[in-house]
Scaffold this active site. Structure first.
Site, PDB file in Angstrom:
ATOM      1  N   ASN A 205      -0.780   0.759  16.849  1.00  0.00           N
ATOM      2  CA  ASN A 205      -0.476   2.106  16.340  1.00  0.00           C
ATOM      3  C   ASN A 205      -1.688   2.809  15.714  1.00  0.00           C
ATOM      4  OD1 ASN A 205      -0.562   0.675  13.962  1.00  0.00           O
ATOM      5  ND2 ASN A 205       1.513   1.192  13.282  1.00  0.00           N
TER       6      ASN A 205
ATOM      7  N   ASP B 266       0.866  -1.194   0.000  1.00  0.00           N
ATOM      8  CA  ASP B 266       0.000   0.000   0.000  1.00  0.00           C
ATOM      9  C   ASP B 266       0.903   1.246   0.000  1.00  0.00           C
ATOM     10  OD1 ASP B 266       0.938  -0.305   2.627  1.00  0.00           O
ATOM     11  OD2 ASP B 266      -0.901   0.468   3.539  1.00  0.00           O
TER      12      ASP B 266
ATOM     13  N   HIS C 140       9.115  -0.207   9.290  1.00  0.00           N
ATOM     14  CA  HIS C 140       8.258  -1.393   9.418  1.00  0.00           C
ATOM     15  C   HIS C 140       8.427  -2.359   8.227  1.00  0.00           C
ATOM     16  CE1 HIS C 140       5.919   0.612  12.593  1.00  0.00           C
ATOM     17  NE2 HIS C 140       5.732   1.636  11.798  1.00  0.00           N
TER      18      HIS C 140
ATOM     19  N   ASP D  86       7.460   3.557   3.652  1.00  0.00           N
ATOM     20  CA  ASP D  86       8.232   2.384   4.077  1.00  0.00           C
ATOM     21  C   ASP D  86       8.016   1.198   3.134  1.00  0.00           C
ATOM     22  OD1 ASP D  86       5.643   2.097   5.192  1.00  0.00           O
ATOM     23  OD2 ASP D  86       6.378   0.869   6.845  1.00  0.00           O
ATOM     24  N   ASP D  87       6.845   1.131   2.481  1.00  0.00           N
ATOM     25  CA  ASP D  87       6.676   0.123   1.423  1.00  0.00           C
ATOM     26  C   ASP D  87       7.685   0.395   0.295  1.00  0.00           C
ATOM     27  OD1 ASP D  87       3.591  -1.075   1.962  1.00  0.00           O
ATOM     28  OD2 ASP D  87       3.900   0.986   2.584  1.00  0.00           O
TER      29      ASP D  87
END
Ligand code: BDR
Ligand code: CA
Length: 320
Positions: A164, A16, A245, A20-21
């Site tokens: 989160n 998505d 992440h 960080d992706d």
């Protein structure tokens, strides 16, 4: 990147994108022996369509022509949720990057996933760093799917760490808990890289300064997209840092020796609690002693990772 002992991996990503992706895509693309076969997108950080645009921009920065397919725009059983601006309004730092050179393929991400795993049975590693809607839809469509996939690596959940999005829920699971429940119940090997380890995987001031000072094209790209994401996490932590992440989940797929301690635990997802929707409920009683019920369908859950080596891996990918 410098030569590292590694097994060849053919990876099908579901993302998505998200800053960080994007870093997870870069890490995989730069890793010797890894091949990103195709990428599907899902609504999470941004819409599935915007995630595809962001993915294509990231691939442009890498000079890669990996196919990108747009996937599910809404969770299996939930109303649409408002986008978050954690990664910038456009999901890629509002950096004013040029439009991508390519368009998505036109195939749906679920069709792409099923087509590719049937073409290469047992060969592909699935990597998911967004809500698990596409994987859930694929499981609903094709009961054979679990037997066709080599392994499934998921970034999501919180074992004992705080959530989160809510006090107990992590974003990727919270945004489609029914899909996550399907993925965790299916008969395939799932590793769940949860907030317990990702919240400790930080780029701090020193690394951010090195990236900002670099003329390397990937460092420049990442320096452009990072600021809103860094601002959010720095405000949360009270010091300059940003959480990696999705790159951590990718790193553990690429180099399993980064996991220093793991647990095999049964896992369920809360889908109906008043305060706990999206909570990943691991049965940790099994860790207490053999007299407690032992897992019957465990997920592999990294509890301790070699964070310094992981951060070095990220920096190498961007600076070498
Ligand atoms: C996850 O949520 C998204 O914001 C990130 O891209 C990551 O996949 C962390 O909870
Ligand atoms: Ca993500």
């Amino acid at each position: 990147m410098s030569a590292k002992p590694t097994l060849p991996k053919a990876i099908l990503m579901d993302v998505d994108t998200g800053v960080d992706d994007a870093l997870a895509i870069i890490l995989a693309h730069r890793w010797p022996g890894a091949q990103i076969v195709a990428i599907g997108t899902v609504t999470g950080n941004v819409s599935a369509a915007q995630a595809a645009t962001n993915t294509l921009k990231t691939l442009d920065a890498l000079g890669a022509d990996t196919p990108v397919a747009v996937g599910a725009s809404q969770a299996l059983a939930r109303a649409p949720f408002p986008p978050s601006a954690i990664h910038g309004v456009d999901g890629l730092g509002d950096a004013g990057l040029p439009a991508p050179a390519r368009a998505p393929t036109g195939e749906h991400a679920v069709d792409q996933l099923l087509r590719l795993v049937h073409k290469r049975p047992g060969e592909l590693s699935l990597f998911a760093s967004g809500p698990l809607t596409n994987l859930g839809l694929a499981l609903q469509r094709d009961p054979e799917l679990p037997g066709l996939v080599k392994e499934v690596m998921v970034m999501g959940g919180a074992i004992v760490a705080a959530g989160n999005v809510t006090p107990v829920a992590e974003a990727n699971i919270y945004h489609d808990p029914e899909a996550a429940a399907l993925v965790f119940a299916a008969d395939w090997p799932v590793t769940l890289v949860a907030l317990d380890v990702t919240m400790r995987a930080l780029l701090r001031s020193e690394e951010l300064a090195r990236l900002r000072a670099s003329e390397r094209p990937l460092a420049r790209f990442v320096t452009r997209i990072l600021p809103p994401y860094v601002a959010v996490y720095s405000q949360r932590f009270g010091f300059e840092a940003v959480t990696m992440h999705d790159p951590l989940a990718m790193a553990l797929l690429l180099d399993p020796s980064l996991t220093l301690e793991r647990a095999a635990l049964d896992m369920r997802v809360e889908t109906s609690g008043e305060m706990t929707v999206g909570m990943t409920v691991a049965d940790r009683r099994a860790l207490i002693g053999p007299g407690f019920d032992q897992p019957t369908h465990p997920l592999d859950i990294p509890l301790e990772v070699d964070t310094p080596r992981f951060i070095a891996m990220v920096m190498d990918a961007l600076l070498e």
